[in-house]
Write a protein that holds these residues in place. Structure first.
Motif, PDB file in Angstrom:
ATOM      1  N   ARG A   1       0.832  -1.199   0.000  1.00 56.81           N
ATOM      2  CA  ARG A   1       0.000   0.000   0.000  1.00 56.81           C
ATOM      3  C   ARG A   1       0.866   1.248   0.000  1.00 56.81           C
ATOM      4  O   ARG A   1       1.886   1.330   0.684  1.00 56.81           O
ATOM      5  CB  ARG A   1      -0.906  -0.021   1.231  1.00 56.81           C
TER       6      ARG A   1
ATOM      7  N   ARG B   1       1.700   5.140   0.880  1.00 54.57           N
ATOM      8  CA  ARG B   1       1.417   6.071   1.960  1.00 54.57           C
ATOM      9  C   ARG B   1       2.258   7.331   1.798  1.00 54.57           C
ATOM     10  O   ARG B   1       3.237   7.345   1.047  1.00 54.57           O
ATOM     11  CB  ARG B   1       1.718   5.417   3.322  1.00 54.57           C
TER      12      ARG B   1
ATOM     13  N   LYS C   1      -3.678  12.714   5.456  1.00 53.17           N
ATOM     14  CA  LYS C   1      -5.076  12.296   5.356  1.00 53.17           C
ATOM     15  C   LYS C   1      -5.601  12.448   3.933  1.00 53.17           C
ATOM     16  O   LYS C   1      -6.289  11.564   3.408  1.00 53.17           O
ATOM     17  CB  LYS C   1      -5.937  13.116   6.325  1.00 53.17           C
TER      18      LYS C   1
ATOM     19  N   ASP D   1      -4.257   9.654   1.789  1.00 52.39           N
ATOM     20  CA  ASP D   1      -4.927   8.385   2.069  1.00 52.39           C
ATOM     21  C   ASP D   1      -6.309   8.332   1.428  1.00 52.39           C
ATOM     22  O   ASP D   1      -6.741   7.288   0.941  1.00 52.39           O
ATOM     23  CB  ASP D   1      -5.048   8.175   3.586  1.00 52.39           C
ATOM     24  N   THR D   2      -7.003   9.456   1.410  1.00 51.15           N
ATOM     25  CA  THR D   2      -8.328   9.499   0.793  1.00 51.15           C
ATOM     26  C   THR D   2      -8.237   9.305  -0.720  1.00 51.15           C
ATOM     27  O   THR D   2      -9.036   8.572  -1.315  1.00 51.15           O
ATOM     28  CB  THR D   2      -9.012  10.848   1.089  1.00 51.15           C
TER      29      THR D   2
ATOM     30  N   SER E   1      -6.487   5.476  -1.365  1.00 50.32           N
ATOM     31  CA  SER E   1      -6.788   4.506  -0.306  1.00 50.32           C
ATOM     32  C   SER E   1      -6.681   3.055  -0.777  1.00 50.32           C
ATOM     33  O   SER E   1      -6.270   2.173  -0.026  1.00 50.32           O
ATOM     34  CB  SER E   1      -8.194   4.755   0.257  1.00 50.32           C
ATOM     35  N   GLU E   2      -7.036   2.773  -2.006  1.00 52.58           N
ATOM     36  CA  GLU E   2      -7.033   1.397  -2.503  1.00 52.58           C
ATOM     37  C   GLU E   2      -5.847   1.108  -3.416  1.00 52.58           C
ATOM     38  O   GLU E   2      -5.790   0.044  -4.041  1.00 52.58           O
ATOM     39  CB  GLU E   2      -8.338   1.134  -3.276  1.00 52.58           C
TER      40      GLU E   2
END
Length: 377
Positions: A307, A309, A332, A335-336, A339-340
């Protein structure tokens, strides 16, 4: 595929087919999803099989805040450009011209804002791209290397193009007459993994030979050398507290390590290394960007989950180190947006080191010994 860069007005991140603009405060300004251009249904390849084209993902990009133009290099060997427009606090984009085909994938790019052109390099050649459509020729070859090009920089007056390669060379070429080579900056003993032009006609370079070097690049003269703990694979630079001080962030071949140097252009012998930044061992640093405010953004990947980040740090002049900001809005927002998203594989920089066969003197010595041993039998 992925990239991360910081500009005066924004931070831009690209992963796979998605590009996102973030404000300096971390808010999302705009996103671009590269539209895939698939072949018509039923199209066959030369061997009669159905075409299975892979998605065109972002390899790298370059943004010109002055021209509000984003150039994107894609894995399908094309360049696509977008014009950015301001809408209040947000941005929106429109495609700029048609896709520009390239012989090979462009991996390094720099805008020449005064001239309105883009310089891009593939594996061993540099091209000039007229992304603004001011001339009748979309692209033209301007210079080449005998080995893999790893970095590209432009002098502040846009009169010189500086390129570095796997063969330890830094070449300084006149522009636009790039057949005129001004000089070479020679001294590195391994590949040159990153170069950045800084004020006063200086150049910072980092290498697999575990050194950071400062050059008067117009003359090809080395003025300072600092020892790194490990081979370097990338570099980003910003002006520090004093006008003659440059903070240098060096991506290490050690996957979770960032080395930090303060280069004093006014007094090169006073340059020094700070303590390195070590991120969690479960993470791999993919890319680093340093803002005008000395805020460090790291695009990282979790080893287990793959993932993506984002990590953000502020530089403390008192403590001479980067301090993590765990609650920064950019973390944040990233991440939004992603996210996937997972990254299948980090770039492999081990191939930059030459194998023993590349050292011809050692090769011929071994061959001589082998022939001698056969004669003695």
């Amino acid at each position: 595929m992925y990239d991360l860069k910081a500009y005066s007005t924004c931070t831009v991140t690209a992963i796979k087919e998605k590009i996102v603009f973030f404000s300096p405060a971390g808010a999302v300004l705009h996103e671009i999803v590269v539209q895939q251009k698939l072949p018509p249904e039923g199209t066959e390849t030369g061997n009669g099989k159905q075409s299975t084209n892979q998605p065109a993902n972002v390899v790298t990009f370059e943004y010109s805040p002055g021209a509000s133009v984003l150039a994107v290099s894609l894995s399908d060997k094309t360049l696509r450009c977008y014009t950015l427009h301001q809408d209040g606090e947000k941005l929106y984009s429109t495609p700029l011209g048609d896709s520009i085909p390239t012989v090979r994938t462009i991996v390094c790019m720099k805008f020449l804002s005064q001239r309105g052109v883009l310089i891009g390099s593939d594996k061993s050649d540099c091209f000039e791209f007229d992304v603004l459509g001011k001339s009748g020729k979309t692209s033209k070859w301007i210079l080449g290397h005998m080995s893999q090009i790893l970095g590209l920089a432009v002098s502040n007056d846009e009169r010189l193009i500086i390129t570095c390669d796997r063969d330890e060379k830094i070449k300084v070429s006149s522009y636009p007459d790039c057949h005129n080579i001004e000089c070479y900056c020679l001294g590195h003993l391994e590949y040159v993994g990153g170069i950045e032009v800084i004020p006063s006609q200086k150049l910072v370079s980092v290498s697999g030979d575990r050194t950071l070097r400062l050059w008067d690049f117009a003359d090809g003269k080395e003025t300072c050398q600092l020892s790194l703990q490990d081979p370097a694979v990338g570099l980003t630079v910003q002006k520090a507290m004093d006008d003659s001080d440059m903070l240098c962030v060096v991506r290490s071949s050690v996957q979770n390590k960032i080395e930090v140097a303060l280069v004093r252009t006014g007094a090169p012998n006073a340059s020094l290394m700070y303590d390195p930044l070590i991120v969690d061992d479960s993470l791999i640093v993919l890319s680093a960007a340093l803002s005008d405010a000395l805020q460090l953004m790291l695009l990282v990947m979790e080893k287990e989950s793959k993932r993506a980040r984002m990590q953000v740090y502020n530089f403390s002049a008192d403590k001479q180190q980067f301090l993590a900001i765990t609650d920064h809005p950019l973390v944040k927002s990233f991440d939004t947006q992603f996210s996937e998203v997972t990254i299948e594989q980090a770039r492999d920089y081990s191939t930059l080191f030459k194998h023993s066969i590349d050292n011809l003197s050692e090769y011929f010595e071994r061959k001589k010994q082998k022939i001698g041993s056969k004669k003695s039998k």
